[in-house]
Write a protein that holds these residues in place. Structure first.
Motif, PDB file in Angstrom:
ATOM      1  N   ALA A 110       0.835  -1.210   0.000  1.00 17.79           N
ATOM      2  CA  ALA A 110       0.000   0.000   0.000  1.00 17.79           C
ATOM      3  C   ALA A 110       0.868   1.258   0.000  1.00 17.79           C
ATOM      4  O   ALA A 110       0.539   2.252  -0.671  1.00 17.79           O
ATOM      5  CB  ALA A 110      -0.933   0.000   1.208  1.00 17.79           C
ATOM      6  N   SER A 111       1.973   1.232   0.710  1.00 16.14           N
ATOM      7  CA  SER A 111       2.877   2.382   0.745  1.00 16.14           C
ATOM      8  C   SER A 111       3.505   2.622  -0.621  1.00 16.14           C
ATOM      9  O   SER A 111       3.671   3.773  -1.052  1.00 16.14           O
ATOM     10  CB  SER A 111       3.984   2.167   1.788  1.00 16.14           C
ATOM     11  OG  SER A 111       3.424   1.987   3.074  1.00 16.14           O
ATOM     12  N   THR A 114       0.944   4.190  -2.935  1.00 15.00           N
ATOM     13  CA  THR A 114       0.800   5.616  -2.609  1.00 15.00           C
ATOM     14  C   THR A 114       1.988   6.406  -3.134  1.00 15.00           C
ATOM     15  O   THR A 114       1.831   7.508  -3.685  1.00 15.00           O
ATOM     16  CB  THR A 114       0.694   5.797  -1.082  1.00 15.00           C
ATOM     17  OG1 THR A 114      -0.430   5.054  -0.597  1.00 15.00           O
ATOM     18  CG2 THR A 114       0.523   7.270  -0.726  1.00 15.00           C
ATOM     19  N   THR A 605      -5.450   2.440   0.670  1.00 20.99           N
ATOM     20  CA  THR A 605      -5.630   2.832   2.067  1.00 20.99           C
ATOM     21  C   THR A 605      -6.977   3.532   2.262  1.00 20.99           C
ATOM     22  O   THR A 605      -7.309   3.940   3.368  1.00 20.99           O
ATOM     23  CB  THR A 605      -4.505   3.774   2.516  1.00 20.99           C
ATOM     24  OG1 THR A 605      -4.477   4.914   1.644  1.00 20.99           O
ATOM     25  CG2 THR A 605      -3.153   3.070   2.466  1.00 20.99           C
ATOM     26  N   HIS A 638     -11.587  -2.091   4.894  1.00 21.91           N
ATOM     27  CA  HIS A 638     -11.722  -0.878   4.072  1.00 21.91           C
ATOM     28  C   HIS A 638     -13.086  -0.221   4.235  1.00 21.91           C
ATOM     29  O   HIS A 638     -13.455   0.647   3.443  1.00 21.91           O
ATOM     30  CB  HIS A 638     -11.479  -1.207   2.603  1.00 21.91           C
ATOM     31  CG  HIS A 638     -10.038  -1.393   2.249  1.00 21.91           C
ATOM     32  ND1 HIS A 638      -9.340  -2.535   2.537  1.00 21.91           N
ATOM     33  CD2 HIS A 638      -9.143  -0.557   1.651  1.00 21.91           C
ATOM     34  CE1 HIS A 638      -8.102  -2.425   2.115  1.00 21.91           C
ATOM     35  NE2 HIS A 638      -7.953  -1.231   1.588  1.00 21.91           N
TER      36      HIS A 638
END
Length: 850
Positions: A110-111, A114, A605, A638
C-alpha cells in the motif's frame, strides 16, 4: 566394512536409471513449486494477465541465469553429482524465502502504491522486479540442475545426446506428473501450505540422496584424471563449427534454441485461450491442459532420444520436425472447431469424471501430436549442435540460457501483442508460420544438389498454413449477431445482439450482463446503498455492463470507484451499455480502475461506506479467492464506521453445499449478516449477503430518505409513505446457522470453493446434485422466513409493522410467480388472495409487478 562401489568411465545402466528417477521426481517437485508460486503471487499481485506474465517472466529469467552461470561453473566441479545434490538442497532452502517475502510485500504494498500515485505501468514493473527478487535464488538453482547433470553423464558427445535427451524427457514427464497431482489432488486435499512444504521436502530429499550416492561411489584414478582434465582444459576452448553439411552451424543453433522456447510457450499460451471458449474454465480445466502439454513435451523428449540413436542426419531431422510441426500447429484451430462441433460447450451434462475425461480427450486430440513434434526440437539439439570442444555442462547451460529467454518472451508476445492485435486463430497461424520459415531457412543451407528436394517440405507447410481458413471464435445461435468483439490474454469479450437484447459475453458462455436485465442489475446497486445511513464513498468490485455501478449515481454519492479485472470489458460497456449506466463513464465522481479486486484492496488505504462485490462465477479459476475469509477481512478493513459490504451470489450457479461454505466464511468475518434478493426469478436468482457492524438495525427514516433520492433522480414524483423495501429482504443469516454448521471455511490455504464448486456444479449439470433454483430456492426462502420470522428479526425491529409485513408478502409473491410460470392458475389465485389479506392494494392486476 562396506566396500565402495567401483565404476568405469561409462555410467552404469543401473546408476543412470536411478539418476533418471531422481530427475523425474525433481521435475515433479519443481512444477509443484511453480504452481504454488503462481497461486500465491496471483493472490497478492492480482489474477490479471499482466501479473501472471510478470511471474512467469521472472521464473524463466531465473532459469536462464542459472543455466548460463551454473553451466559455466559445472565444468570445474570435480564431483558433479554432489554439486547437483547441493543445488537441489539449495532450491529447497531458498524456496522458503517465499514466506517472509510475501509477508513483506503485503505489509508495504500500500505504501508503494501511494508513493508512485497508483501508476499502473509502474506497478506492473514493480511486480515484475519483486517477482525476480522473490524467485531469483530457487529458479537460478533450478536452471543449473540439467547442465550439472549433463556434466556428470556426458563425457562424450554421443553420451550427452543419448542420455541427455532421456534425462530431459523424464524430467518433463515428472513435471507433467507434478502438475497432475498438484491440480487434482494435493492442493485440494492438503492445502497450499502443506503442498508447498511437501515439495520443498521432496526437493531437499532428492539432493541428499544424490550426495549419498556420490559419496558411496569412488572413481578410479584414471576416471578422476579425466574429470579433472575436462574441468581444466575443455572449459577454456572456443566454440567451433562442425564442417559437415549435415549439421547446423552456430547461428542456426542459437536461432533454434531460442525459437524452440519462444514458439512452444507462445503456442501453449494461445491454446489455453482457445480452450477457454468451450470449457468450464475451472482450475481443473486449466490443469488438464497443462498436464497434456507437459506430457506431450516429455514424449517429444523421448522421440528425440530415439532420433539421436538413428543414423539420420541431424539437419534433415530438424527440417522435418520443423515442417511437420508447422502444419500440426497451424491446423489446431480447425481441428478444435471440428471436435467441439462449432464451439459447443464441452460435455455440459456429463458427470464430473466423464467431464474430466472429455477435457483430457479434447486436449490430447488437439495439442498432443503438435506438441510432441515441436517438443522434440529442443532436446535434439544435443546431437545437432555444432559444439564439439566444450564441457557438457557449459554447452547444456547455453541451451538452457537461450531456450529460457525464448520461453520468457514467448508468452508476453503471444498474450499481449498477438492476441490483442490478430486474435486466436491468426496468432496460432503466426506461430506455425515461424516454424515453417525456420525450416525454410535450414533448407537453404543444404547442398545445392539436394536443395530442391529439401525446399519442398517447408514450402508446402508454409503454403498450407497461409491457405488455411480461420474458423469462427464466437459461437452464435440462430438470430444472434456479433456487434463487436475484443480478444486478449484476458479472454474474448463479445457484444451479441438477439431479439433487441444486447448481451455482453466473456469466452462465449459467460454472460456479464444484458440490456433486458437492466432492473435486476440496477437493484444490485440500489439495495446496499438504500440501507446505509449516508452512502458517500462507494466501491464496486467488478463492473460488467456498468449498469449496477451506474445505479449508485442516483444517490447523493461523492465518490464511486469501480474495479474491473478484464480490460476489454471497460470499452465494451462504455460503447454499448452507456444508455443504461446513468452517465457512469462521464461522471467526475467516478473512477474506473483496471485491476484485480484483491490486489486493489491490498494496495489501497481508502475507506468506503459501501463495498459491493459483483456476481463472481464460483467455479471460474481465480474467483474462488473472492469468496475466502482473507478477502472478506480485507474488504471489512476498508469499511468506514457503519459501513456495509455486499457480496452478490448467483444462486443458479451454486449448489447448497457451495452456498453453505460461502455463508459460513462470510459469517466468520461479519457479526451481523442479512440476505437480500435482487429479483424474483426462480431460475436465475441473485441474492446478496450484506455484512454489518454488530447491533446495526434497519432505520425507517434512512430508507425513506434514500428511496426518495432514487425516486427523484429518475423524475418520479410518487410521495407514497410505504417503501415496500421488505419485498427484497430475505432474512437474517442466523436463521441458517444450523444448516451450515458443518460446512468448511474457505481460505487461501484450503481453497474449498475453487476446488469443490467445479465438481458440484458439474454434478448439478448431470442431475446428481441441484443448483439453488425453483423448489430448492423456495425451500431456502421458507427456511429463512420460518426459522427467524420478520417480526422477531432484531435487524428489522425499528421498522413499523406495515413495512415488516412486506417480507412475508415477498415470499408469497415469489410463490405466486412460480405458479404463474407453471400455468397453475388456481394455486396462483390462492396465493394472491393471501397476499391481499396482508395488503389489499398490492398487485391489483396480474400484469403488475413491483
Amino acid at each position: 566394512m562396506v566396500k565402495p562401489i567401483q565404476i568405469s568411465n561409462t555410467l552404469s545402466l543401473k546408476r543412470f536409471s536411478f539418476l533418471s528417477f531422481l530427475f523425474f521426481l525433481s521435475g515433479a517437485a519443481g512444477l509443484i513449486l511453480q504452481v504454488v508460486w503462481m497461486y500465491r503471487l496471483g493472490l497478492i499481485f492480482g489474477n490479471s494477465s499482466y501479473a501472471t506474465s510478470a511471474t512467469l517472466a521472472a521464473f524463466f529469467l531465473g532459469l536462464a541465469i542459472g543455466g548460463w552461470f551454473l553451466g559455466n561453473a559445472s565444468s570445474k566441479f570435480k564431483r558433479p553429482l554432489s554439486a547437483y545434490g547441493f543445488v537441489e538442497i539449495g532450491i529447497a532452502l531458498t524456496a522458503l524465502l517465499l514466506i517472509p517475502g510475501i509477508a513483506f510485500y503485503e505489509t508495504h504494498y500500500a505504501s508503494i502504491v501511494t508513493f508512485i500515485d497508483g501508476d499502473r505501468n509502474l506497478l506492473t514493473f514493480f511486480k515484475f522486479i519483486f517477482s525476480i527478487v522473490l524467485l531469483l535464488f530457487p529458479t537460478v538453482l533450478m536452471g543449473g540442475t540439467f547442465p550439472i547433470l549433463a556434466q556428470y553423464i556426458g563425457k562424450e558427445k554421443h553420451q550427452l545426446a543419448s542420455k541427455g535427451t532421456f534425462l530431459y524427457a523424464v524430467n518433463t514427464l515428472g513435471a507433467a506428473s507434478g502438475a497432475f497431482f498438484a491440480g487434482f489432488f494435493l492442493l485440494s486435499k492438503f492445502g497450499v501450505n502443506s503442498t508447498y512444504y511437501f515439495a520443498i521436502i521432496l526437493v531437499g530429499s532428492i539432493g541428499v540422496i544424490a550426495i549419498i550416492i556420490d559419496r558411496l561411489t569412488v572413481r578410479n584414478k584414471r576416471t578422476s584424471s579425466i574429470t579433472e582434465k575436462l574441468g581444466t582444459t575443455t572449459s577454456i576452448k572456443k566454440l567451433v563449427n562442425i564442417p559437415s553439411p549435415y549439421n547446423i552451424n552456430y547461428v542456426q543453433f542459437l536461432i533454434l534454441t531460442f525459437s524452440s522456447g519462444l514458439l512452444a510457450l507462445s503456442a501453449e499460451t494461445i491454446w489455453t485461450r482457445m480452450f477457454a471458449q468451450v470449457l468450464q474454465n475451472s482450475i481443473y480445466s486449466f490443469s488438464a491442459i497443462l498436464v497434456v502439454f507437459l506430457f506431450a513435451l516429455g514424449f517429444g523428449g523421448l522421440l528425440s532420444h530415439k532420433l539421436v540413436k538413428t543414423s539420420l542426419k541431424p539437419k534433415s531431422v530438424l527440417l522435418i520436425l520443423l515442417s511437420i510441426g508447422a502444419i500440426a500447429v497451424g491446423t489446431t484451430p480447425l481441428i478444435f472447431y471440428y471436435l467441439t462441433n462449432g464451439l459447443e460447450y464441452l460435455a455440459p451434462t456429463a458427470s464430473w469424471f466423464n467431464y474430466l475425461l472429455s477435457v483430457f480427450k479434447l486436449s490430447f486430440l488437439v495439442v498432443f501430436f503438435p506438441t510432441v513434434i515441436i517438443g522434440a526440437i529442443f532436446p535434439f539439439l544435443l546431437k545437432a549442435a555444432p559444439i564439439l570442444d566444450q564441457a557438457p555442462g557449459k554447452f547444456v547451460g547455453k541451451l538452457v540460457l537461450f531456450n529460457s529467454i525464448g520461453s520468457t518472451i514467448g508468452p508476453v508476445i503471444a498474450g499481449f501483442i498477438l492476441l490483442d492485435a490478430i486474435g486466436i486463430s491468426m496468432s496460432i497461424k503466426t506461430v506455425a508460420l515461424f516454424y515453417g520459415v525456420i525450416a525454410l531457412y535450414i533448407a537453404f543451407t543444404f547442398n545445392t544438389k539436394r536443395l530442391k528436394c529439401w525446399l519442398f517440405l517447408p514450402i508446402v507447410s508454409i503454403i498450407a498454413i497461409v491457405t488455411l481458413t480461420s474458423p469462427p471464435i464466437v459461437r452464435l445461435e440462430k438470430g444472434e449477431k456479433i456487434l463487436k468483439l475484443w480478444q486478449s490474454s484476458d479472454g474474448i469479450v463479445s457484444i451479441v445482439e438477439t431479439n433487441k437484447n444486447i448481451q455482453m459475453r466473456l469466452d462465449n458462455f459467460y454472460v456479464l450482463g444484458d440490456s433486458k436485465s437492466i432492473l435486476v442489475e440496477q437493484m444490485q446497486g440500489y439495495i446496499p446503498l438504500l440501507i446505509h445511513p449516508s452512502p458517500k464513498n462507494i466501491l464496486f468490485l467488478g463492473m460488467g455492463t456498468g449498469i449496477t455501478a451506474g445505479a449508485s449515481l442516483s444517490h447523493n454519492v461523492e465518490r464511486v470507484v469501480v474495479v474491473e479485472l478484464v480490460s476489454n470489458v471497460i470499452p465494451a460497456a462504455k460503447h454499448y451499455f452507456s444508455p443504461w449506466t446513468n452517465n457512469l463513464f462521464n461522471d467526475n465522481r467516478v473512477e474506473i480502475i483496471e485491476d484485480d479486486a484483491r490486489n486493489f484492496l491490498l494496495g489501497s488505504t481508502e475507506k468506503f461506506d459501501v463495498i459491493i462485490g459483483d456476481l463472481f462465477t464460483p467455479w471460474h479459476a481465480g474467483t474462488g479467492s473472492l469468496y475466502t475469509i482473507e478477502h472478506f477481512r480485507q474488504a471489512k478493513a476498508h469499511l468506514k464506521k457503519k459501513g456495509v459490504f455486499a457480496q452478490w451470489l448467483p444462486l443458479y450457479q451454486l449448489t447448497p453445499e457451495s452456498f453453505e461454505i460461502i455463508c459460513k466464511t462470510f459469517a466468520a468475518v461479519f457479526p451481523e449478516v442479512t440476505l437480500w434478493r435482487g429479483d424474483f426469478s426462480e431460475s436465475r436468482a441473485s441474492i446478496a449477503l450484506i455484512g454489518h457492524e454488530k447491533g446495526i438495525k434497519l432505520n425507517q427514516e434512512v430508507l425513506k430518505k434514500n428511496i426518495s433520492n432514487v425516486i427523484s433522480s429518475v423524475g418520479n414524483t410518487d410521495n407514497s409513505t410505504n417503501h415496500m423495501m421488505g419485498l427484497f429482504y430475505l432474512g437474517n443469516l442466523n436463521a441458517l446457522k444450523n444448516r451450515f454448521s458443518n460446512a468448511t471455511i474457505n481460505n487461501d490455504n484450503f481453497r474449498t470453493v475453487e476446488f469443490k464448486a467445479p465438481i458440484l456444479s458439474q454434478q448439478a449439470n448431470a442431475g446428481k446434485d441441484t443448483y439453488i433454483i425453483k423448489q430448492e430456492l423456495y425451500k431456502l426462502f421458507t427456511t429463512l422466513n420460518t426459522t427467524l420470522p420478520a417480526n422477531k428479526d432484531p435487524y428489522l425491529s425499528n421498522l413499523p409493522q406495515r413495512e415488516i409485513k412486506y417480507v412475508e408478502i415477498g415470499l408469497k409473491y415469489f410463490r405466486y410467480l412460480q405458479f404463474i410460470n407453471k400455468g397453475k392458475e388456481n394455486e396462483a389465485n390462492t396465493i394472491l388472495s393471501q397476499i391481499h389479506l396482508l395488503d389489499p392494494d398490492f398487485l391489483k392486476t396480474k400484469e403488475e409487478t413491483p
